[in-house]
Each structure stands twice: as C-alpha cells, then as structure tokens.
Write a protein that holds these residues in place. Structure first.
Motif, PDB file in Angstrom:
ATOM      1  N   THR A 164      -0.132  -0.151  11.014  1.00 27.63           N
ATOM      2  CA  THR A 164      -0.872  -1.437  10.246  1.00 27.63           C
ATOM      3  C   THR A 164      -1.796  -1.442   9.707  1.00 27.63           C
ATOM      4  O   THR A 164      -3.013  -1.683  10.696  1.00 27.63           O
ATOM      5  CB  THR A 164      -0.613  -2.564   9.744  1.00 27.63           C
ATOM      6  OG1 THR A 164      -0.101  -3.231  10.925  1.00 27.63           O
ATOM      7  CG2 THR A 164       1.666  -2.517   9.492  1.00 27.63           C
ATOM      8  N   ARG A 205       0.865  -1.607   0.242  1.00 30.02           N
ATOM      9  CA  ARG A 205       0.090   0.036  -0.401  1.00 30.02           C
ATOM     10  C   ARG A 205       0.535   0.954   0.080  1.00 30.02           C
ATOM     11  O   ARG A 205       2.231   0.951   0.563  1.00 30.02           O
ATOM     12  CB  ARG A 205      -0.352   0.052   1.179  1.00 30.02           C
ATOM     13  CG  ARG A 205      -1.868  -1.821   1.069  1.00 30.02           C
ATOM     14  CD  ARG A 205      -2.843  -0.843   2.459  1.00 30.02           C
ATOM     15  NE  ARG A 205      -3.924  -2.460   3.030  1.00 30.02           N
ATOM     16  CZ  ARG A 205      -3.229  -3.581   3.338  1.00 30.02           C
ATOM     17  NH1 ARG A 205      -2.176  -3.633   3.494  1.00 30.02           N
ATOM     18  NH2 ARG A 205      -4.510  -4.529   3.302  1.00 30.02           N
ATOM     19  N   GLN A 210       1.167   7.932   7.375  1.00 26.25           N
ATOM     20  CA  GLN A 210      -0.360   8.672   7.279  1.00 26.25           C
ATOM     21  C   GLN A 210      -0.706   9.894   7.898  1.00 26.25           C
ATOM     22  O   GLN A 210       0.325  10.547   9.353  1.00 26.25           O
ATOM     23  CB  GLN A 210      -1.864   8.253   7.544  1.00 26.25           C
ATOM     24  CG  GLN A 210      -1.950   6.573   6.723  1.00 26.25           C
ATOM     25  CD  GLN A 210      -3.216   6.165   7.769  1.00 26.25           C
ATOM     26  OE1 GLN A 210      -3.669   6.264   8.026  1.00 26.25           O
ATOM     27  NE2 GLN A 210      -3.549   4.881   6.097  1.00 26.25           N
ATOM     28  N   THR A 261       2.003   2.080   8.743  1.00 27.86           N
ATOM     29  CA  THR A 261       2.101   2.792   7.354  1.00 27.86           C
ATOM     30  C   THR A 261       1.953   4.294   7.885  1.00 27.86           C
ATOM     31  O   THR A 261       1.429   4.980   9.006  1.00 27.86           O
ATOM     32  CB  THR A 261       0.199   2.465   7.331  1.00 27.86           C
ATOM     33  OG1 THR A 261       0.241   3.409   5.844  1.00 27.86           O
ATOM     34  CG2 THR A 261      -0.062   2.835   8.403  1.00 27.86           C
ATOM     35  N   GLY A 297       0.766   4.513   2.070  1.00 29.50           N
ATOM     36  CA  GLY A 297       1.379   4.077   3.571  1.00 29.50           C
ATOM     37  C   GLY A 297       2.319   3.610   3.706  1.00 29.50           C
ATOM     38  O   GLY A 297       2.828   3.505   4.435  1.00 29.50           O
ATOM     39  N   GLU A 298       2.614   2.074   3.261  1.00 25.63           N
ATOM     40  CA  GLU A 298       3.552   1.050   3.825  1.00 25.63           C
ATOM     41  C   GLU A 298       4.730   0.951   2.735  1.00 25.63           C
ATOM     42  O   GLU A 298       5.902   1.048   3.834  1.00 25.63           O
ATOM     43  CB  GLU A 298       2.807  -0.474   3.456  1.00 25.63           C
ATOM     44  CG  GLU A 298       1.628  -0.895   3.783  1.00 25.63           C
ATOM     45  CD  GLU A 298       1.290  -2.519   4.232  1.00 25.63           C
ATOM     46  OE1 GLU A 298      -0.292  -2.750   4.101  1.00 25.63           O
ATOM     47  OE2 GLU A 298       1.264  -2.623   3.199  1.00 25.63           O
TER      48      GLU A 298
END
Length: 443
Positions: A288, A250, A276, A274, A252-253
């Motif tokens: 996460t 993802r 954000q 993540t 954010g990951e």
C-alpha cells in the motif's frame, strides 16, 4: 623501559591491508580513511568522520563494502549529473516504491540533469537552484523539449500540429505543484550527499518555492452521488463503483482486493495491497501507499449485498471460461479472470459518467466525494482519516479544508439564528414574576 598499558594497546587496533585506518583527531572526533573504487576504474582515498571510533569505522566499512561490490564512490568534485545517476541506481532504488522511483528517474533525466547536471556537486549553490527553478517557471516546456516538433507526421495527420511544430508557442509552463515536486527530488538527493559527507550542507533547503495551492477536485454532490449509484446498477463492475463511492478506496486498492481480504459475514475488508502497472513487473500487486494505508474498514450493508451478487456473477464467468480461466484470486477481474488494468477501469468510469449525463470528473474524485459527503454529515475528521488511510490527520484536514470552512460558516449561521431568536424572545413579557431579560450593550 615501560610496558604500555592494556588500555593504550587496545586503542591501537591492528587492521589488515585494505581495511583502512582509524584514528582520533585533535578535536576529539574520529576519522577513518581507506581506498575505494572511483569513477573511471581508479581508486581514491576517502575520509569519513564520527563521534566515536565505532561510528567512523562503520561508515568506512560501508564504503569499502560498496566498493567491493563494484559500486564506485561519487565524490563532490564530480558533476551533479554523475551523483544523481549514482543516487538513483544505488540508493533511491532500495528505499522507494518502484512507481515512485520511476517518477524520480523521469524528473532527474527530464529536468535536473538538463538544467543542473553540468554543475560540480561541491560547487552547487542555492543561487544555481533558484535560477534553475525561475527558468522553469517562465519557459514553455513544449518548446524547450520540442515535444510537438518530434511527433510522428502520420500521427499529426489526425491531430492538428501545435506549439513549436508551428512556430507558435503555447506557453505551457510547469505548475507550482510540479515545481515543488522537482525541488523535493533534488533536496532528497542532496540530503543523501550530506549524510555521506560528500557536501557540508544541502543548498536546496535554502531555496524557498512557496506553498503551492492543492489540486482542485470536483466531488459529487449528494444528488449527483445518488444519480451515479443509479447509473451503475446492472453494470458488470457495479460492486466496484459502489464500493469506491461508499468507502473512498483508491483505484489501486479496489483492483488489488482479493476475496480472502473480504469477510462478508462480518462486513469488513482488509486493505493489504494496491494493483499497479510497473516497468519491470507489469501489472502487479504492490504494498500500500503508506503503512497507514494498510487498514481494515467496515463495509456498508449495500456493498456486502452487491459483493455477494458480484461473486455469483464471477462464478458463472469462471464456469463459462473453463480451462481458459485465470485464477488470480482478485475480486474484480476481466471475464477470463485476469486482473483489470487501471486504464481500462478509467474508460469504464468515463463511459458511465456520459451515460448518466454527469459532468466529467476523475475516478479519484469518487474518493474525495466520500470524504466531502461524510464531512457534511458531521462525521469526525479522525474517523474519515482512518477510513481513507491517510498517514496523518493533518493530511485530511489540509485536503478538505474548504469543506470544513463551509461547515464552519453554516455553524456560525446557525448560531446567529439562535442568538437572533433569543434576542427576539427575550423582549417578550414573561409569565413569571421576574422582569424580561434585556441584552447587555456590547462595548
């Protein structure tokens, strides 16, 4: 005169003033009652129940403890708006991720309170909820909230006024997915009211919204994926884009990766956080999405090579920045070492698509492209589930059901060709002594 037994004396506990009372009802249940802080600064006597004395006492102690902290109890006689506000500020905030709590807050203030806020919590019915949802299905949200009419005239100078600013409705209605999300937020709030025994049942559960169709996504084909990988070569964030397409991480990951999370010698990456942007902390590393999202994945050899090149490039940027370098520890940073904004990454991605003459897709569609291409190569669903970090394999199966259906059709076609060839060869004479095989009639 008889002396009371030890058992009867033990059941009659002496409680201090303010601790409330606990007693057993005729139906066998235990009831606890005490005074707690109510809205408006008043005090109200509340009753809680349990199958055992300990259970009833624990529920009463929890309410008295919250009252001592200045949190007023919300009763069923109050409005739904008051209860939703209480639920957001004192319950949901402790159990939800900050980004999820922000979305819940927006839903409550934009839709739930305007539509159902005046209803009494105790008198809310399934019909009220169904009527509210039906109205949301039919009304234009621009007209309802006056979105276009409230725009700054100076901002409208560069953009043509629309909808209610012109008096012509654009019929912008909520999607079935959004309606299902609003319904789920209301169910979550009322479910807590049931647990606190403010209401006997969750009326929102009696309302069926139907199963909305999943969002359509546009994964890259194999040819488009190769074209995209060719286009990112030479880009400062080439390693990020290649990692996104080859592993399905993802956004954010990817942005939340630290160098300590990577083991380039063994070719693995540990997904622990993540990145954000939140209202309270700004750009921050958060846990996460789910427990299953925290995982360890294998890195393709090409990604290991590009990450080594990216690390060397980042070392040069750090040397050039000198004292202005911000040592954040992130793998993908700006030229001064600060973490990258998710919105900035989206702009880079869209620019790459235009330069590569590829159709516009979302960044998240790179993740869908990874899963789709893996499925088409015959990779097992459980392997894709572990790679993507889905909580349940049912999520993977549901999201990519259309791909699996296409693969099933291909498999059936292959079987059909095989059976057809078998029929053709079976009619030819055999070199052996046995007679040729003939297909049996199908009844």
């Amino acid at each position: 005169m008889t002396t009371p037994s030890h058992a009867s004396s033990a059941s009659r506990r002496v409680r201090a003033n303010g601790d409330g009372t606990v007693y057993q009802r005729k139906d066998g249940r235990w009831e606890a009652a005490g005074y707690v802080l109510a809205s408006g600064g008043t005090r109200k006597r509340v009753h809680v129940y349990g199958s055992t004395r300990k259970e009833a006492l624990a529920k009463l102690t929890e309410k008295i403890s919250a009252s001592n902290r200045g949190v007023p109890v919300v009763t069923a006689q109050g409005s739904l708006a008051a209860y939703l506000t209480y639920w957001l500020e004192n319950v949901a905030v402790h159990h939800l991720r900050e980004t999820t709590h922000t979305r819940y807050t927006a839903v409550v203030h934009q839709y739930l309170i305007p539509g159902l806020g005046r209803k009494k919590l105790a008198k809310l019915t399934a019909k009220d909820v169904r009527t509210w949802l039906n109205e949301l299905r039919t009304v234009c949200q621009c007209c309802t909230r006056g979105t276009d009419a409230r725009r700054d005239p100076r901002a409208q100078a560069s953009r043509r006024p629309r909808c209610c600013a012109l008096g012509r409705c654009c019929h912008k209605r909520l999607s079935p997915l959004t309606l299902a999300y609003l319904h789920s937020v209301l169910k979550s709030a009322l479910e807590h009211a049931v647990r606190e025994e403010e209401i006997p049942r969750n009326v929102a559960r009696n309302v069926r919204t139907g199963t909305p169709r999943p969002r359509r996504f546009n994964p890259l084909t194999a040819d488009e994926a190769r074209q995209f990988l060719s286009a990112v070569q030479g880009h400062r964030l080439a390693a990020l884009f290649e990692l996104a397409l080859r592993t399905g991480l993802r956004k954010g990951e990817l942005l939340g990766l630290h160098w300590e999370d990577l083991d380039l010698d063994s070719g693995t990456a540990s997904i622990r956080r993540t990145l954000q942007r939140t209202a309270s902390s700004g750009l921050a590393g958060l846990p996460t999405k789910t427990i299953s999202s925290e995982r360890r994945i294998a890195l393709p050899a090409s990604c290991v090579t590009s990450l080594r090149a990216h690390r060397a490039r980042q070392a040069g940027e750090r040397e050039r920045a000198g004292s202005e370098w911000h040592g954040s520890g992130y793998v993908f940073t700006r030229t001064d070492g600060h973490p990258i904004e998710p919105a900035t990454l989206t702009r880079h991605f869209n620019a790459l698509l235009r330069e590569a003459h590829l159709r516009p897709i979302r960044f998240h569609d790179l993740r869908h492209s990874t899963a789709t291409l893996l499925l088409e190569q015959g990779v097992e669903l459980v392997v894709i589930k572990e790679l993507l970090g889905h909580a349940h394999i049912g999520v993977t199966a549901t999201v990519y059901a259309h791909v699996r259906l296409r693969l099933q059709r291909q498999a059936i076609d292959l079987l059909g060709h095989a059976l057809g060839n078998l029929t053709e060869t079976a009619t030819e004479p055999d070199d052996g002594s046995d007679p040729p095989l003939r297909p049996e009639p199908v009844h």
